[in-house]
Scaffold this motif. Structure first.
Motif, PDB file in Angstrom:
ATOM      1  N   SER A 133      17.658  -2.069 -33.163  1.00 57.11           N
ATOM      2  CA  SER A 133      16.443  -1.441 -33.679  1.00 57.11           C
ATOM      3  C   SER A 133      16.367  -1.695 -35.175  1.00 57.11           C
ATOM      4  CB  SER A 133      16.462   0.060 -33.403  1.00 57.11           C
ATOM      5  OG  SER A 133      15.386   0.696 -34.063  1.00 57.11           O
ATOM      6  N   HIS A 175       9.870   0.782 -29.272  1.00 56.66           N
ATOM      7  CA  HIS A 175       8.508   0.253 -29.200  1.00 56.66           C
ATOM      8  C   HIS A 175       7.601   1.123 -30.062  1.00 56.66           C
ATOM      9  CE1 HIS A 175       9.794  -1.262 -24.974  1.00 56.66           C
ATOM     10  NE2 HIS A 175      10.185  -2.088 -25.930  1.00 56.66           N
ATOM     11  N   GLU A 188       7.173   6.272 -33.309  1.00 55.98           N
ATOM     12  CA  GLU A 188       7.292   6.208 -31.851  1.00 55.98           C
ATOM     13  C   GLU A 188       7.310   7.631 -31.324  1.00 55.98           C
ATOM     14  OE1 GLU A 188      10.444   5.238 -28.293  1.00 55.98           O
ATOM     15  OE2 GLU A 188      10.552   3.960 -30.081  1.00 55.98           O
ATOM     16  N   LEU A 228      16.126  10.010 -26.868  1.00 55.24           N
ATOM     17  CA  LEU A 228      15.945   8.680 -26.296  1.00 55.24           C
ATOM     18  C   LEU A 228      14.772   7.970 -26.966  1.00 55.24           C
ATOM     19  CD1 LEU A 228      16.539   9.312 -22.482  1.00 55.24           C
ATOM     20  CD2 LEU A 228      18.046   8.123 -24.097  1.00 55.24           C
ATOM     21  N   THR A 260      12.828   4.105 -27.413  1.00 58.97           N
ATOM     22  CA  THR A 260      12.690   2.802 -26.751  1.00 58.97           C
ATOM     23  C   THR A 260      12.670   1.632 -27.719  1.00 58.97           C
ATOM     24  OG1 THR A 260      10.268   2.835 -26.783  1.00 58.97           O
ATOM     25  CG2 THR A 260      11.360   3.890 -24.894  1.00 58.97           C
ATOM     26  N   CYS A 304      12.569  -2.674 -31.642  1.00 60.40           N
ATOM     27  CA  CYS A 304      13.634  -3.337 -30.891  1.00 60.40           C
ATOM     28  C   CYS A 304      13.493  -4.845 -31.023  1.00 60.40           C
ATOM     29  CB  CYS A 304      13.569  -2.921 -29.427  1.00 60.40           C
ATOM     30  SG  CYS A 304      14.810  -3.730 -28.377  1.00 60.40           S
ATOM     31  N   MET A 353      17.646   0.848 -25.051  1.00 59.17           N
ATOM     32  CA  MET A 353      17.388   2.210 -25.495  1.00 59.17           C
ATOM     33  C   MET A 353      18.220   2.510 -26.742  1.00 59.17           C
ATOM     34  SD  MET A 353      15.170   3.415 -23.339  1.00 59.17           S
ATOM     35  CE  MET A 353      15.203   5.183 -23.559  1.00 59.17           C
ATOM     36  N   ASP A 379       4.546   2.928 -31.452  1.00 57.21           N
ATOM     37  CA  ASP A 379       3.263   3.322 -30.873  1.00 57.21           C
ATOM     38  C   ASP A 379       2.122   3.219 -31.866  1.00 57.21           C
ATOM     39  OD1 ASP A 379       3.939   4.256 -28.116  1.00 57.21           O
ATOM     40  OD2 ASP A 379       5.249   5.612 -29.220  1.00 57.21           O
ATOM     41  N   SER A 424      20.324  -6.273 -28.505  1.00 57.58           N
ATOM     42  CA  SER A 424      19.156  -5.599 -29.067  1.00 57.58           C
ATOM     43  C   SER A 424      19.584  -4.710 -30.234  1.00 57.58           C
ATOM     44  CB  SER A 424      18.469  -4.734 -28.005  1.00 57.58           C
ATOM     45  OG  SER A 424      17.937  -5.536 -26.971  1.00 57.58           O
ATOM     46  N   VAL A 439       9.180   9.760 -25.539  1.00 57.28           N
ATOM     47  CA  VAL A 439       8.831   9.173 -24.250  1.00 57.28           C
ATOM     48  C   VAL A 439       8.462  10.251 -23.229  1.00 57.28           C
ATOM     49  CG1 VAL A 439      11.230   9.082 -23.428  1.00 57.28           C
ATOM     50  CG2 VAL A 439       9.530   7.484 -22.502  1.00 57.28           C
TER      51      VAL A 439
END
Length: 205
Positions: free
Chosen positions: A41, A104, A189, A100, A102, A46, A1, A106, A39, A192
């Motif tokens: 970003s 990922h 992104e 927050l 992730t 990520c 995260m 979108d 990890s 969430v």
């Protein structure tokens, strides 16, 4: 995260095709404070650290970028010379300065306007019909790895949506957002929480 608070800008020094795409990123991190498998970003994506080199303030970090990642992110972003917004993964106890995230992506959006306003930059970004319902006024969204607040939005007749954001001088200086221009494309992104609310709404049907 992650939190969407960029801590450095890195530059892709080299690109190697070996099934996946291996990139080597130069950045001002301390390689001694990073572990293989960590990890980070990279402009909202990520990625896992696979090689480490360099010295404090001049790290060389290697990442493998899968074909799936290449297909879902801005075209041309994994090329030599590309500048990337970097943020190490959130650790328990760290300050949550943004929201927050992730890591990922979108969807990819397009910058449709950029205007100076009160010393800041106002960006208008167009998001596709599929993801327009996830954007809300005063909600959060991640643009190339940067946590920003949606100021306002305009739904379009084709189902797409244009939303505006303010990029203050500090953010423009310490991220790549200051260099964006009309027509550029960016990794997006959605929040969430918006994703879960949309799912709950669809099930309530």
């Amino acid at each position: 995260m992650f939190t969407g608070i960029v801590t450095a800008i890195g530059t892709i020094e080299s690109v190697e095709q070996r099934g996946d795409t291996r990139i080597l990123v130069a950045c001002p991190f301390d390689p001694g404070a990073i572990e293989i498998g960590a990890s980070i970003s990279c402009s909202g994506v990520c990625l896992t650290v696979v090689t480490l080199g360099g010295e404090k303030g001049a790290a060389r970090i290697g990442f493998d970028v899968s074909g799936e990642t290449v297909s879902r992110t801005v075209r041309g972003m994994w090329e030599e010379g590309r500048r990337l917004n970097l943020e190490p993964a959130l650790r328990l106890g760290d300050e949550l300065g943004g929201h927050l995230v992730t890591g990922h992506v979108d969807t990819v959006g397009e910058v449709v306007a950029k205007n100076e306003k009160g010393g800041s930059w106002q960006l208008a970004i167009r998001i596709s019909r599929a993801f327009a319902p996830f954007v809300a006024e005063k909600g959060s969204i991640t643009v190339d790895g940067v946590s920003l607040t949606v100021n306002d939005l305009r739904d379009r007749s084709d189902g797409t949506c244009d939303f505006s954001l303010n990029v203050i001088p500090h953010t423009a200086e310490v991220t790549t957002l200051g260099g964006l221009a009309q027509g550029d494309r960016v990794n997006l992104e959605i929040d969430v929480l918006a994703r879960y609310l949309k799912r709950m709404q669809s099930l309530a049907g």
